[in-house]
Design a protein around this motif. Structure first.
Motif, PDB file in Angstrom:
ATOM      1  N   ILE A  71       0.857  -1.183   0.000  1.00  0.00           N
ATOM      2  CA  ILE A  71       0.000   0.000   0.000  1.00  0.00           C
ATOM      3  C   ILE A  71       0.895   1.235   0.000  1.00  0.00           C
ATOM      4  CG2 ILE A  71      -1.714   1.335   1.277  1.00  0.00           C
ATOM      5  CD1 ILE A  71      -2.611  -1.279   2.590  1.00  0.00           C
ATOM      6  N   THR A  72       0.607   2.163  -0.899  1.00  0.00           N
ATOM      7  CA  THR A  72       1.290   3.450  -0.926  1.00  0.00           C
ATOM      8  C   THR A  72       0.339   4.467  -0.303  1.00  0.00           C
ATOM      9  OG1 THR A  72       2.385   2.814  -2.981  1.00  0.00           O
ATOM     10  CG2 THR A  72       2.422   5.140  -2.404  1.00  0.00           C
ATOM     11  N   PHE A  73       0.858   5.289   0.593  1.00  0.00           N
ATOM     12  CA  PHE A  73       0.004   6.251   1.277  1.00  0.00           C
ATOM     13  C   PHE A  73       0.794   7.464   1.745  1.00  0.00           C
ATOM     14  CE2 PHE A  73       1.717   3.418   4.439  1.00  0.00           C
ATOM     15  CZ  PHE A  73       2.021   4.239   5.518  1.00  0.00           C
ATOM     16  N   LYS A  74       0.049   8.489   2.105  1.00  0.00           N
ATOM     17  CA  LYS A  74       0.618   9.695   2.703  1.00  0.00           C
ATOM     18  C   LYS A  74       0.173   9.728   4.165  1.00  0.00           C
ATOM     19  CE  LYS A  74       1.147  13.321   0.139  1.00  0.00           C
ATOM     20  NZ  LYS A  74       0.877  14.541  -0.611  1.00  0.00           N
ATOM     21  N   ARG A  75       0.822  10.547   4.949  1.00  0.00           N
ATOM     22  CA  ARG A  75       0.506  10.646   6.378  1.00  0.00           C
ATOM     23  C   ARG A  75      -0.976  10.976   6.597  1.00  0.00           C
ATOM     24  NH1 ARG A  75       4.557  14.134   8.496  1.00  0.00           N
ATOM     25  NH2 ARG A  75       5.807  12.284   8.826  1.00  0.00           N
ATOM     26  N   GLU A  76      -1.523  11.864   5.771  1.00  0.00           N
ATOM     27  CA  GLU A  76      -2.930  12.246   5.924  1.00  0.00           C
ATOM     28  C   GLU A  76      -3.859  11.058   5.676  1.00  0.00           C
ATOM     29  OE1 GLU A  76      -3.850  14.050   1.500  1.00  0.00           O
ATOM     30  OE2 GLU A  76      -2.844  15.318   2.963  1.00  0.00           O
ATOM     31  N   ASP A  77      -3.458  10.130   4.807  1.00  0.00           N
ATOM     32  CA  ASP A  77      -4.262   8.932   4.553  1.00  0.00           C
ATOM     33  C   ASP A  77      -4.309   8.056   5.797  1.00  0.00           C
ATOM     34  OD1 ASP A  77      -4.567   9.730   1.881  1.00  0.00           O
ATOM     35  OD2 ASP A  77      -2.746   8.662   1.285  1.00  0.00           O
ATOM     36  N   LEU A  78      -3.190   7.944   6.482  1.00  0.00           N
ATOM     37  CA  LEU A  78      -3.108   7.133   7.687  1.00  0.00           C
ATOM     38  C   LEU A  78      -4.019   7.709   8.773  1.00  0.00           C
ATOM     39  CD1 LEU A  78      -1.818   4.722   9.054  1.00  0.00           C
ATOM     40  CD2 LEU A  78       0.062   6.211   9.739  1.00  0.00           C
ATOM     41  N   ALA A  79      -4.003   9.012   8.938  1.00  0.00           N
ATOM     42  CA  ALA A  79      -4.868   9.657   9.926  1.00  0.00           C
ATOM     43  C   ALA A  79      -6.336   9.387   9.596  1.00  0.00           C
ATOM     44  CB  ALA A  79      -4.585  11.156   9.979  1.00  0.00           C
ATOM     45  N   TRP A  80      -6.678   9.461   8.328  1.00  0.00           N
ATOM     46  CA  TRP A  80      -8.057   9.199   7.889  1.00  0.00           C
ATOM     47  C   TRP A  80      -8.467   7.759   8.203  1.00  0.00           C
ATOM     48  CZ3 TRP A  80      -9.530   5.992   3.689  1.00  0.00           C
ATOM     49  CH2 TRP A  80     -10.887   6.060   3.364  1.00  0.00           C
ATOM     50  N   ILE A  81      -7.596   6.812   7.896  1.00  0.00           N
ATOM     51  CA  ILE A  81      -7.883   5.395   8.163  1.00  0.00           C
ATOM     52  C   ILE A  81      -8.058   5.152   9.656  1.00  0.00           C
ATOM     53  CG2 ILE A  81      -6.905   3.062   8.099  1.00  0.00           C
ATOM     54  CD1 ILE A  81      -5.617   3.886   5.395  1.00  0.00           C
ATOM     55  N   LEU A  82      -7.153   5.687  10.458  1.00  0.00           N
ATOM     56  CA  LEU A  82      -7.211   5.470  11.899  1.00  0.00           C
ATOM     57  C   LEU A  82      -8.480   6.028  12.524  1.00  0.00           C
ATOM     58  CD1 LEU A  82      -3.499   6.029  12.932  1.00  0.00           C
ATOM     59  CD2 LEU A  82      -4.778   3.885  12.904  1.00  0.00           C
ATOM     60  N   ARG A  83      -8.999   7.115  11.975  1.00  0.00           N
ATOM     61  CA  ARG A  83     -10.269   7.673  12.488  1.00  0.00           C
ATOM     62  C   ARG A  83     -11.375   6.640  12.386  1.00  0.00           C
ATOM     63  NH1 ARG A  83      -9.797  12.889   9.751  1.00  0.00           N
ATOM     64  NH2 ARG A  83     -10.955  11.868   8.125  1.00  0.00           N
ATOM     65  N   TYR A  84     -11.395   5.873  11.310  1.00  0.00           N
ATOM     66  CA  TYR A  84     -12.474   4.924  11.100  1.00  0.00           C
ATOM     67  C   TYR A  84     -12.194   3.560  11.709  1.00  0.00           C
ATOM     68  CZ  TYR A  84     -14.444   8.603   8.448  1.00  0.00           C
ATOM     69  OH  TYR A  84     -14.956   9.825   8.115  1.00  0.00           O
ATOM     70  N   VAL A  85     -10.954   3.185  11.836  1.00  0.00           N
ATOM     71  CA  VAL A  85     -10.599   1.924  12.487  1.00  0.00           C
ATOM     72  C   VAL A  85     -10.905   2.024  13.973  1.00  0.00           C
ATOM     73  CG1 VAL A  85      -8.660   0.430  13.131  1.00  0.00           C
ATOM     74  CG2 VAL A  85      -8.866   1.269  10.784  1.00  0.00           C
ATOM     75  N   ALA A  86     -10.681   3.181  14.557  1.00  0.00           N
ATOM     76  CA  ALA A  86     -10.862   3.375  15.991  1.00  0.00           C
ATOM     77  C   ALA A  86     -12.321   3.622  16.387  1.00  0.00           C
ATOM     78  CB  ALA A  86      -9.997   4.533  16.468  1.00  0.00           C
ATOM     79  N   LYS A  87     -13.229   3.745  15.416  1.00  0.00           N
ATOM     80  CA  LYS A  87     -14.641   3.989  15.735  1.00  0.00           C
ATOM     81  C   LYS A  87     -15.220   2.816  16.508  1.00  0.00           C
ATOM     82  CE  LYS A  87     -16.505   7.182  12.438  1.00  0.00           C
ATOM     83  NZ  LYS A  87     -17.575   7.422  11.481  1.00  0.00           N
ATOM     84  N   LYS A  88     -16.196   3.118  17.311  1.00  0.00           N
ATOM     85  CA  LYS A  88     -16.870   2.080  18.095  1.00  0.00           C
ATOM     86  C   LYS A  88     -17.750   1.240  17.187  1.00  0.00           C
ATOM     87  CE  LYS A  88     -16.941   4.784  22.298  1.00  0.00           C
ATOM     88  NZ  LYS A  88     -17.780   5.439  23.279  1.00  0.00           N
ATOM     89  N   LYS A  89     -17.997   0.004  17.617  1.00  0.00           N
ATOM     90  CA  LYS A  89     -18.858  -0.909  16.872  1.00  0.00           C
ATOM     91  C   LYS A  89     -20.231  -0.277  16.667  1.00  0.00           C
ATOM     92  CE  LYS A  89     -20.669  -5.562  16.942  1.00  0.00           C
ATOM     93  NZ  LYS A  89     -20.774  -6.808  17.671  1.00  0.00           N
ATOM     94  N   GLY A  90     -20.758  -0.418  15.484  1.00  0.00           N
ATOM     95  CA  GLY A  90     -22.070   0.090  15.163  1.00  0.00           C
ATOM     96  C   GLY A  90     -22.068   1.468  14.547  1.00  0.00           C
ATOM     97  N   GLU A  91     -20.940   2.160  14.644  1.00  0.00           N
ATOM     98  CA  GLU A  91     -20.842   3.469  13.996  1.00  0.00           C
ATOM     99  C   GLU A  91     -20.484   3.283  12.548  1.00  0.00           C
ATOM    100  OE1 GLU A  91     -18.350   6.303  15.951  1.00  0.00           O
ATOM    101  OE2 GLU A  91     -19.014   5.649  17.929  1.00  0.00           O
ATOM    102  N   GLY A  92     -20.757   4.214  11.751  1.00  0.00           N
ATOM    103  CA  GLY A  92     -20.409   4.135  10.333  1.00  0.00           C
ATOM    104  C   GLY A  92     -21.197   5.137   9.535  1.00  0.00           C
ATOM    105  N   LEU A  93     -21.338   4.837   8.244  1.00  0.00           N
ATOM    106  CA  LEU A  93     -22.086   5.745   7.386  1.00  0.00           C
ATOM    107  C   LEU A  93     -23.516   5.706   7.807  1.00  0.00           C
ATOM    108  CD1 LEU A  93     -20.578   4.866   3.903  1.00  0.00           C
ATOM    109  CD2 LEU A  93     -20.007   6.778   5.376  1.00  0.00           C
TER     110      LEU A  93
END
Length: 93
Positions: A71-93
């Motif tokens: 995977i190729t990414f920038k630092r801002e991509d990692l921050a974006w991913i971590l925001r959604y990985v760290a979300k509580k179960k049941g949260e989402g779109l």
């Protein structure tokens, strides 16, 4: 097989050119895999670098390293991913 040997093998196989990417971290896992983080030497800046993450399988008896994911990414991509990985179960779109 040590970290420098793993990086060298991937360069020799043409998987990752050391003329373009600099290995900045290598983490060997207990299951025979390795995580390698590279920084691009030509694209991006010191403030906004471009990274390459490689997940590979190490076959010690064959002296082989096989890329499983990249995977190729920038630092801002990692921050974006971590925001959604760290979300509580049941949260989402």
């Amino acid at each position: 097989m040590d970290a420098k040997e793993i990086v060298k093998i991937l360069d020799e196989k043409g998987e990752v050119s050391l003329e373009t990417w600099k290995a900045v971290s290598v983490k060997k896992n207990k299951d025979g895999t390795v995580d390698i983080l590279y920084k691009n030497l030509h694209v991006g800046t010191d403030d906004d670098p471009v990274f390459l993450w490689i997940y590979a399988n190490i076959v010690e008896e064959d002296w082989e390293v096989r890329v499983l994911e990249r995977i190729t990414f920038k630092r801002e991509d990692l921050a974006w991913i971590l925001r959604y990985v760290a979300k509580k179960k049941g949260e989402g779109l």
